[in-house]
Design a protein around this motif. Structure first.
Motif, PDB file in Angstrom:
ATOM      1  N   ASN A  45      -1.183   0.929  -1.472  1.00 59.83           N
ATOM      2  CA  ASN A  45      -1.784   0.632  -2.777  1.00 59.83           C
ATOM      3  C   ASN A  45      -0.714   0.326  -3.815  1.00 59.83           C
ATOM      4  O   ASN A  45      -0.861  -0.567  -4.645  1.00 59.83           O
ATOM      5  CB  ASN A  45      -2.635   1.810  -3.259  1.00 59.83           C
ATOM      6  N   TYR A  46       0.360   1.105  -3.746  1.00 60.92           N
ATOM      7  CA  TYR A  46       1.456   0.899  -4.696  1.00 60.92           C
ATOM      8  C   TYR A  46       2.046  -0.498  -4.522  1.00 60.92           C
ATOM      9  O   TYR A  46       2.220  -1.240  -5.488  1.00 60.92           O
ATOM     10  CB  TYR A  46       2.531   1.966  -4.479  1.00 60.92           C
TER      11      TYR A  46
ATOM     12  N   LEU B  65      -0.982   5.526   0.113  1.00 66.57           N
ATOM     13  CA  LEU B  65      -0.431   5.471  -1.241  1.00 66.57           C
ATOM     14  C   LEU B  65       0.565   4.320  -1.352  1.00 66.57           C
ATOM     15  O   LEU B  65       0.518   3.516  -2.290  1.00 66.57           O
ATOM     16  CB  LEU B  65       0.244   6.810  -1.578  1.00 66.57           C
TER      17      LEU B  65
ATOM     18  N   GLY C  70      -1.714   1.843  -7.507  1.00 64.76           N
ATOM     19  CA  GLY C  70      -0.957   0.603  -7.693  1.00 64.76           C
ATOM     20  C   GLY C  70      -0.225   0.499  -9.022  1.00 64.76           C
ATOM     21  O   GLY C  70       0.212  -0.580  -9.401  1.00 64.76           O
ATOM     22  N   GLY C  71      -0.086   1.615  -9.713  1.00 63.55           N
ATOM     23  CA  GLY C  71       0.557   1.577 -11.020  1.00 63.55           C
ATOM     24  C   GLY C  71       2.002   2.019 -10.984  1.00 63.55           C
ATOM     25  O   GLY C  71       2.494   2.525  -9.970  1.00 63.55           O
TER      26      GLY C  71
ATOM     27  N   GLN D 247       0.859   5.960  -8.530  1.00 67.44           N
ATOM     28  CA  GLN D 247       1.304   5.046  -7.470  1.00 67.44           C
ATOM     29  C   GLN D 247       0.158   4.756  -6.510  1.00 67.44           C
ATOM     30  O   GLN D 247       0.012   3.643  -6.016  1.00 67.44           O
ATOM     31  CB  GLN D 247       2.488   5.664  -6.722  1.00 67.44           C
ATOM     32  N   ARG D 248      -0.676   5.767  -6.281  1.00 65.83           N
ATOM     33  CA  ARG D 248      -1.793   5.601  -5.363  1.00 65.83           C
ATOM     34  C   ARG D 248      -2.769   4.533  -5.846  1.00 65.83           C
ATOM     35  O   ARG D 248      -3.493   3.939  -5.057  1.00 65.83           O
ATOM     36  CB  ARG D 248      -2.519   6.946  -5.172  1.00 65.83           C
TER      37      ARG D 248
ATOM     38  N   GLU E 138       2.518  10.528  -8.377  1.00 68.70           N
ATOM     39  CA  GLU E 138       1.814  10.221  -7.146  1.00 68.70           C
ATOM     40  C   GLU E 138       0.437   9.585  -7.359  1.00 68.70           C
ATOM     41  O   GLU E 138       0.156   8.525  -6.808  1.00 68.70           O
ATOM     42  CB  GLU E 138       1.705  11.495  -6.300  1.00 68.70           C
TER      43      GLU E 138
END
Lengths: 413, 426
Positions: free
Chosen positions: B357-358, B354, A72-73, A69-70, A66
Motif C-alpha cells: 500500500n505504501y 503495508l 499509502g501516506g 504507511q499502510r 505504521e
C-alpha cells in the motif's frame, strides 16, 4: 492565486481548506505555534526533541507511522526557531487516516520511557551528524550567540549543547506538551481535491472534542539594538578559510522584508549577481559566496557567507565584500537589475504553486504570521519595492556596528 | 456518539493511477521531442538530454566539467551575458551530469520562452570553453572537493563505487585530487564536440505546453542540419575483485559513515521490480527493518536507508548510514542481521501488505503533475521502455508473495556477496 476557505472550531483550532482538483494527493499540514525561541535557556533543543517524540505513539495509537504507511501516506516534520510543523501527504481516498492520527497526538501522547530514551539518542546522533562531525557544521552554534545577546534566537533549534538533550526528563516532556500542544495553538491546512464541507465534518469529528486551554502570553526579551562591531575568530580542522557576516534585519512581517530580501538577491542570487560576478569571477577571491536572509518572526539576520580561495588573505576578502556593500549603499540599483530579481520572485512563486504540500505550508505560515491570504499578495509586495527602498535598507543595516563577523580559519599544518 | 479512537478509519488501496501520456513531435531537422501537458500555471520545464554521462567520458571528471562549463560563455556571449539573459526573465538554467547522461534544463514562465531559448541554444551548441573560465571552474571545484573529503559520507560513497565497480569501470572511478589537476580544456572541447551534437539530443517538455511554445522550440532547435553520429558505446568490463571491505580511519570522527552493497540487475531484468520491493522492506521507507531496528529501537543513528539504482550498464544496491563511532560494530552487526533474516524468513503478510500500500501510494505521488510525469517518462525512455513498464511495476507490487521475496533475498542478498565501506572509527 491560491483560493481557500477558513473556519475555526469551538476549541480554537483554525482550519484552512484549499481545493486543487488536479491532483490525487492531499496534503495535511499542522503547524504548532511553538519553536526553539520558546525554550528555557537551560533546556535548549527541547522543541526539536519534542518533535521527535510526537512520532513515538499517541494515547490511543501505539505507532504513528505504521498506519499512515499502510494507507499509502508519508509524513515528516521540522522545527525552527519559531514554529514546529508536521505534514502528511496521502491519497485522497484515505484522508481520514490523517485526521485520526493527527488528532490523537494532539489529544495526548503515549509518553513511553523507551520512546524518550531512543529519540534522545537519535537527536544526539543528529546533532553530531549535522553540527559536530561536519566541516563548518558548528557555524550557527557560534554565530547565533554572537549576534543575539538576549533574545532566544541566540541558540540553534538543535540546542546549545548536547547535555541539554541528555538531561531532558519525562516530566519536562509532559510539561512542554501540555503547555504548547493545544488546538488553540495550532493551524491546520488541508490542500487537495477536497470540499470544505467534508473537511469541516472530519475536523469536528476528530479534533472537535480536544479541550482548549489558556496559552500563556509569549513574553520574549527584545534584543537591544546592536551598537558595536562584533568579531569572533576560531580555528578548525577544515580545508578552506571561511567568513560569515551576520547583520540584524527586520522581521518577516515588517513592511521592509520584501526589500531586504531583494537586496540579498541583487547581491547573490544567480550567476549574474554582483557577488558571483565580482568576487568569484573577476577578482577570484572566493570559491563560493552567498547573501541570504533568515525570515524569522522576530528580528532576523541578513547573512553573508563565503569560502576563501586558497592563498587569499582575510583582509583582502573582507575588503572586497565591503567594497561591494559600499557600492550598493552609494548607488541605486538600476531598473534592469531590479526587474531581474523581481522576475525571479514571480517565477519562483509560480513554480512553487505546482505542489499541494508547498501551498499548504505557505498558507499555514502566512496565517500564523498575519493572514493566510498574504500568500496571494506576496508577489505584488515585491513588485512594489523601489530602488530607493533597497538603497535605504542597505544603508540602514549593512553597517559595521550592526554586524557580527565570524572568522572560521583553517588550522595551518 | 462516542468516537472509538483506537480503531483506524476505513481505507482503500490505490487502484487507479492516471498517467499523462507523452506526445511525440519530430522537429524539422529530425530531433525527437516529447511533451507532457498538464498544470494550470503558465510555466514550462524543458529538458535537453544527451548521451554524455560519466559512462561516456574518456577520463575522470570530463563529463561533469564539460556540462558545467557550457554555460560559462559562448561564441557570442560572455558567461555574464548568458547568466544575466536567463536571470533577467526569471528563468533558471540547470546543468546536470549523472552516470548515464547529462542534461541542460530550462525552467521558465511561458511568456518569456522566446527570450531565453536562443541563450539555451548558445549554451548547448556554441560554448566557448575559454581558458579563463576553465581555470576558475577548476580552482573552485578543487576547493569543493577538498571540503567534501572532510565528510565521511562523501568519502564512503566514493570508495564504495570504486569497490563494487572497480577502477577500470567508468562508474567506479575513484576521483582523486590528481584527476582535477589533470583535467584539460582540450579533452573538454573534444568531448563536447562528440557528445553534445543536436542529433543526439532528446527534448522533453512539460508544463502548460501549447502550439506556440512548440513552434518556438522548433525555430530555435529544429532548423540546423543534423547528422546522425551515434556516440560509441562502451563495453561493460566485468569487475572481479576479491576485495570485500574497505576501512578508512578518521581519528577524530564522532560518527562512522557506512556503505554496504553490491552490483544489481537494472530495469531490463525481470527481477528488478521484486528487488525494489525487497529493498523497500529492508531499508526503503521510514518503517523499514533497518530504520526500525537501527534508529527506532537502538538509537544508533539519525537515519539509515537503502536503495537500488538502475544504471544502463549495470545497477547497484546500497545501504547508507552514519552511526555513532562507539556503536559502529554493533550497528554493522544489526545491519547484517536484518539482511540475513530476510533471506531466511518469510516477511509476514501484514507487513508486506503495508509495504504494498505504501509503495502504491508513493507511486501515485510520483505521478502527480506534468513535471513528475516527465521524470517518469525519461527514466523509461532512456532504456527504450514504455509506460507498460510501470503497469508491470504496479502489477508486481500487487501480486508479489512473501515466498518470492525470500527467494530474491537468497539469490541476491547473501552476506558473502556484499561489500562494505566504513569511514570513521571502529
Amino acid at each position: 492565486m491560491i483560493n481557500f476557505e477558513k473556519f475555526t472550531l469551538d476549541n480554537g483550532l483554525k482550519v484552512i481548506v484549499h481545493k486543487d482538483n488536479s491532483t490525487p494527493i492531499v496534503a495535511v499540514n499542522i503547524l504548532y505555534d511553538v519553536g526553539a525561541r520558546d525554550e528555557n535557556e537551560a533546556q535548549t533543543g527541547f522543541a526539536h526533541l519534542f518533535e521527535h517524540l510526537m512520532f513515538g505513539g499517541s494515547v490511543n495509537i501505539p505507532n504513528f507511522d505504521e498506519p499512515l504507511q499502510r494507507v499509502g501516506g508519508t509524513n515528516n516534520a521540522f522545527t525552527s526557531n519559531d514554529i514546529t510543523n508536521y505534514y502528511i501527504t496521502v491519497p485522497k481516498e484515505n484522508i481520514e487516516t490523517a485526521f485520526w492520527l493527527e488528532s490523537d497526538r494532539m489529544l495526548s501522547l503515549a509518553f513511553t520511557d523507551k520512546s524518550l530514551e531512543v529519540q534522545r539518542s537519535v537527536v544526539i546522533e543528529e546533532f553530531k551528524q549535522n553540527y559536530l562531525n561536519q566541516p563548518y557544521g558548528d557555524v550557527w552554534l557560534l554565530l547565533r550567540p554572537l549576534a543575539y545577546k538576549i533574545h532566544p534566537y541566540k541558540w540553534a533549534t538543535i540546542g546549545k549543547e548536547v547535555s541539554h538533550i541528555e538531561n531532558a526528563t519525562m516530566d519536562d516532556v509532559k510539561r512542554f506538551f501540555y503547555k504548547h500542544y493545544l488546538p488553540n495553538n495550532a493551524i491546520m491546512v488541508v490542500a487537495g481535491n477536497v470540499e470544505t464541507e467534508e473537511i469541516e465534518v472530519l475536523a469536528k469529528k476528530w479534533f472537535g472534542a480536544i479541550p482548549s486551554k489558556e496559552i500563556p502570553k509569549r513574553n520574549l526579551p527584545k534584543e537591544p539594538q546592536q551598537n558595536e562591531e562584533r568579531r569572533l575568530e576560531v580555528t578548525r580542522d577544515v580545508p578552506a578559510n571561511a567568513i560569515y557576516k551576520a547583520y540584524k534585519m527586520c522581521s518577516k512581517i515588517d513592511n521592509d522584508y520584501a526589500a531586504t530580501d531583494l537586496l540579498s538577491d541583487v547581491l547573490s542570487l544567480g550567476s549574474s549577481s554582483r557577488f558571483h560576478t565580482s568576487l568569484i569571477k573577476e577578482q577570484k577571491l572566493f570559491s563560493e559566496i552567498n547573501a541570504f536572509i533568515f525570515g524569522s518572526t522576530d528580528e532576523g539576520l541578513f547573512v553573508i557567507s563565503g569560502k576563501l580561495l586558497n592563498g587569499v588573505s582575510y583582509q583582502n576578502a573582507e575588503e572586497a565584500i565591503e567594497t561591494e556593500l559600499e557600492k550598493i549603499k552609494a548607488q541605486f540599483v538600476d531598473s534592469n537589475e531590479l526587474n531581474k530579481v523581481k522576475n525571479k520572485i514571480e517565477s519562483t512563486h509560480q513554480f512553487s504553486e505546482t505542489n499541494v504540500l508547498n501551498k499548504a505550508m505557505n498558507l499555514a505560515f502566512a496565517e500564523l504570521q498575519n493572514d493566510a491570504n498574504d500568500v496571494n499578495l506576496e508577489v505584488e509586495k515585491y513588485q512594489k519595492v523601489s530602488a530607493e527602498d533597497i538603497n535605504r535598507i542597505a544603508n540602514q543595516i549593512l553597517i559595521s556596528t550592526n554586524c557580527s563577523t565570524l572568522i572560521y580559519a583553517k588550522k595551518e599544518d | 456518539m462516542s468516537l472509538d479512537r483506537k480503531k483506524a478509519p476505513e481505507f482503500k488501496q490505490v487502484d487507479r493511477i492516471d498517467f499523462i501520456n507523452p506526445i511525440e513531435k519530430v522537429l524539422d531537422n529530425g530531433i525527437v521531442l516529447n511533451y507532457l501537458n498538464g498544470g494550470s500555471q503558465d510555466i514550462l520545464k524543458i529538458d535537453f538530454i544527451f548521451n554524455a554521462g560519466v559512462w561516456t567520458q574518456p577520463k575522470a571528471l570530463v563529463a561533469g566539467a564539460t556540462n558545467n562549463l557550457m554555460k560559462e560563455g559562448t561564441k557570442s556571449y560572455s558567461a555574464f551575458e548568458i547568466a544575466e539573459g536567463i536571470d533577467q526573465y526569471g528563468a533558471f538554467l540547470e546543468m546536470d551530469n549523472s552516470f548515464d547522461e547529462s542534461s541542460v534544463t530550462l525552467y521558465t514562465l511561458t511568456k518569456h520562452l522566446d527570450k531565453v531559448l536562443p541563450l539555451v541554444k548558445e549554451v548547448i551548441c556554441f560554448p566557448a570553453f575559454s581558458q579563463k573560465e576553465f581555470n576558475i571552474y577548476k580552482n573552485n571545484a578543487i576547493e569543493r572537493f577538498n571540503i567534501n573529503l572532510e565528510k565521511g559520507s562523501f568519502v564512503a560513497r566514493k570508495e564504495f563505487s570504486a569497490l563494487i565497480f572497480g577502477m577500470e569501470n567508468p562508474y567506479g572511478g575513484n576521483v582523486s585530487l590528481s584527476d582535477y589537476e589533470n583535467l584539460s580544456l582540450e579533452d573538454i572541447k573534444v568531448y563536447h564536440q562528440k557528445n553534445y551534437q543536436l542529433s543526439n539530443c532528446k527534448i522533453v517538455v512539460s508544463g502548460k505546453v501549447n502550439d506556440t511554445a512548440l513552434a518556438s522550440i522548433n525555430t530555435a532547435f529544429g532548423k540546423d542540419k543534423t547528422t546522425l553520429n551515434s556516440t560509441p558505446t562502451k563495453e561493460t568490463k566485468a569487475h572481479h575483485s576479491s576485495e570485500k571491505n574497505r576501512f578508512i580511519l578518521k581519528e577524530n570522527a564522532l560518527q562512522s559513515a557506512i556503505r554496504i552493497g553490491r552490483l544489481m540487475p537494472n530495469k531490463l531484468h525481470p527481477d528488478y521490480f521484486g528487488l525494489q520491493i525487497f529493498n523497500t522492506v529492508l531499508g526503503g521507507y521510514f518503517g523499514s527493518r533497518l530504520m526500525t531496528n537501527i534508529r527506532e529501537d537502538k538509537g544508533y543513528t539519525y537515519g539509515i536507508g537503502s536503495g537500488i539504482l538502475s544504471l544502463k550498464n549495470g545497477g547497484y544496491f546500497f545501504i547508507s548510514t552514519e552511526v555513532g563511532a562507539d556503536v559502529t560494530k554493533d550497528a554493522l552487526k544489526e545491519i547484517y542481521k536484518e539482511i540475513d533474516v530476510l533471506t531466511k524468513e518469510l516477511v509476514p503478510q501484514e507487513e508486506l501488505d503495508l509495504v504494498k500500500n505504501y509503495m502504491l501510494g508513493q507511486f501515485l505521488k510520483s505521478c502527480d503533475g506534468a513535471f513528475n510525469m516527465a521524470s517518469l517518462f525519461e527514466s523509461v525512455d532512456n532504456y527504450d521502455l514504455k509506460y507498460d513498464f510501470y503497469d508491470k511495476y504496479i502489477d508486481t507490487i500487487k501480486n508479489i508473495t512473501p515466498k518470492t521475496l525470500m527467494e530474491l533475498g537468497a539469490k541476491y542478498f547473501m552476506r558473502i556477496d556484499l561489500k562494505e565501506v566504513v569511514v570513521g572509527k571502529v
